[in-house]
Design a protein around this motif. Structure first.
Motif, PDB file in Angstrom:
ATOM      1  N   ARG A  55       0.812  -1.265   0.153  1.00 43.29           N
ATOM      2  CA  ARG A  55      -0.083   0.080  -0.084  1.00 43.29           C
ATOM      3  C   ARG A  55       1.015   1.240  -0.088  1.00 43.29           C
ATOM      4  NH1 ARG A  55      -2.042   4.538   1.558  1.00 43.29           N
ATOM      5  NH2 ARG A  55      -0.275   4.546   3.006  1.00 43.29           N
TER       6      ARG A  55
ATOM      7  N   GLN B 204       1.496   3.955  -3.112  1.00 38.23           N
ATOM      8  CA  GLN B 204       1.214   5.316  -2.676  1.00 38.23           C
ATOM      9  C   GLN B 204       2.524   6.324  -3.055  1.00 38.23           C
ATOM     10  OE1 GLN B 204      -2.242   6.464  -1.810  1.00 38.23           O
ATOM     11  NE2 GLN B 204      -1.141   8.176  -2.798  1.00 38.23           N
TER      12      GLN B 204
ATOM     13  N   LEU C 170      -5.921   4.079  -0.557  1.00 40.61           N
ATOM     14  CA  LEU C 170      -5.147   4.832  -1.481  1.00 40.61           C
ATOM     15  C   LEU C 170      -5.742   5.677  -2.169  1.00 40.61           C
ATOM     16  CD1 LEU C 170      -3.762   1.128  -2.624  1.00 40.61           C
ATOM     17  CD2 LEU C 170      -2.337   2.881  -1.797  1.00 40.61           C
TER      18      LEU C 170
END
Length: 324
Positions: free
Chosen positions: A173, A177, A224
């Motif tokens: 994640r 990002q 996100l």
């Protein structure tokens, strides 16, 4: 490389075509339109790292602070015919002190970027993530290759091919990002990201497909932000719209992808280097997720790659609010 070695290697050398790298040249121009970034060059005690810093300074991309053993830096400069008259040298005894001093300068706002010199990556990043005086944020550090592939119509962001060996879902994640944020800094308002695996279907015995599906749902739920994400996708499905349609995949990502996220470091590193050595690609390298961007290039990087890595750092620093 001496003439004897060149003669031995020449019959086996890959053909290098006369190609242009317009994406990286464009990034360089964007950076030159911004103020140069005060940058701590961490332990530039070999000719490649010192020359790269000087080239970026002469191009008005960074303002270098050379952090390392002064005698050694000056000896390298003399050997390479480099003039250090205009540059500040901050004397340290060894690479560990160079890393700590550079991180402290960034922590205090004296510099807005770090540039890796001739010390090990792990040593530099160890100082960056230190719990006392480091540059940690809530995000995990990750590396992004900003890659110019002449046969592809836009810049490719490839991650993570240098830091996170076997990332779990929450690591991924942060990795994704960070890549999205890097793309935003370079003017890609809504990047299209492909979460790569060996196949395009979710299979319970292939963990990367499960992670890809979860990341897509995390984007739906706001965990996100700032991109269009699809996955799992095989590499061909991500790059080629025709390949995706042949598999029945209907998505805005295939054929127009900006970000390619690898399932692990090994696969990411291999396909990034395959593009460099077999497809005439050039790549800038940057570490995201710290308080300041960290310029991280291969020791084999050429001038364009070193300069464009610094240029990416300028754009990221501007996005972080470090530059007016």
């Amino acid at each position: 490389m001496n003439d004897a070695i060149k003669k031995v290697l020449a019959p086996h050398a890959l053909e290098v075509k006369d190609v242009k790298h317009f994406q990286l040249e464009s990034i360089l121009q964007q950076a030159k339109d911004a103020p140069p970034v005060p940058t701590a060059v961490v332990h530039p005690a070999d000719i490649n790292s010192l020359q790269g810093a000087i080239e970026a300074a002469e191009a008005n991309i960074i303002i270098p602070y050379l952090v390392g053993p002064e005698k050694k830096i000056r000896a390298v400069a003399e050997q390479g015919g480099l003039d250090l008259h205009d540059y500040v040298i901050i004397n340290t005894e060894h690479s560990h002190e160079s890393a700590e001093r550079s991180v402290r300068m960034a922590f205090c706002g004296e510099v807005h970027a770090l540039m890796k010199g001739s010390l090990g990556t792990a040593e530099l990043l160890g100082a960056v993530v230190s719990k006392t005086g480091g540059l940690r944020t809530e995000s995990r550090l990750s590396h992004v290759f900003v890659m110019d592939v002449p046969s592809y119509h836009k810049t490719l962001f490839i991650t993570d091919a240098a830091i996170n060996i076997a990332p779990n879902l929450m690591d991924k994640r942060d990795i994704l990002q960070n890549a999205i944020d890097c793309a935003h800094a370079l003017g890609v308002e809504l990047p299209k990201a492909a979460i790569l695996s060996a196949v395009e279907k979710v299979k319970p015995n292939i963990q990367s497909t499960l992670d890809a599906a979860a990341l897509c749902k995390m984007m739906d739920r706001g965990q996100l932000t700032g991109a269009i994400v699809d996955g799992p996708l095989a590499f061909d499905n991500a790059i080629s719209l025709e390949a995706a349609l042949d598999k029945g995949i209907k998505s805005p990502v295939p054929g127009d992808v900006d970000i390619l996220m690898a399932p692990d470091l090994e696969s990411g590193n291999m396909f990034a280097k395959q593009l460099q050595y077999l497809a005439n690609a050039k790549a800038a390298g940057i570490v995201m997720g710290a308080r300041v961007p960290i310029i991280l290039t291969s020791r084999a990087a050429k001038s364009l790659e070193r300069l464009s890595s610094c240029a990416v750092a300028v754009m990221v620093a501007r996005k972080l609010g470090r530059l007016e």
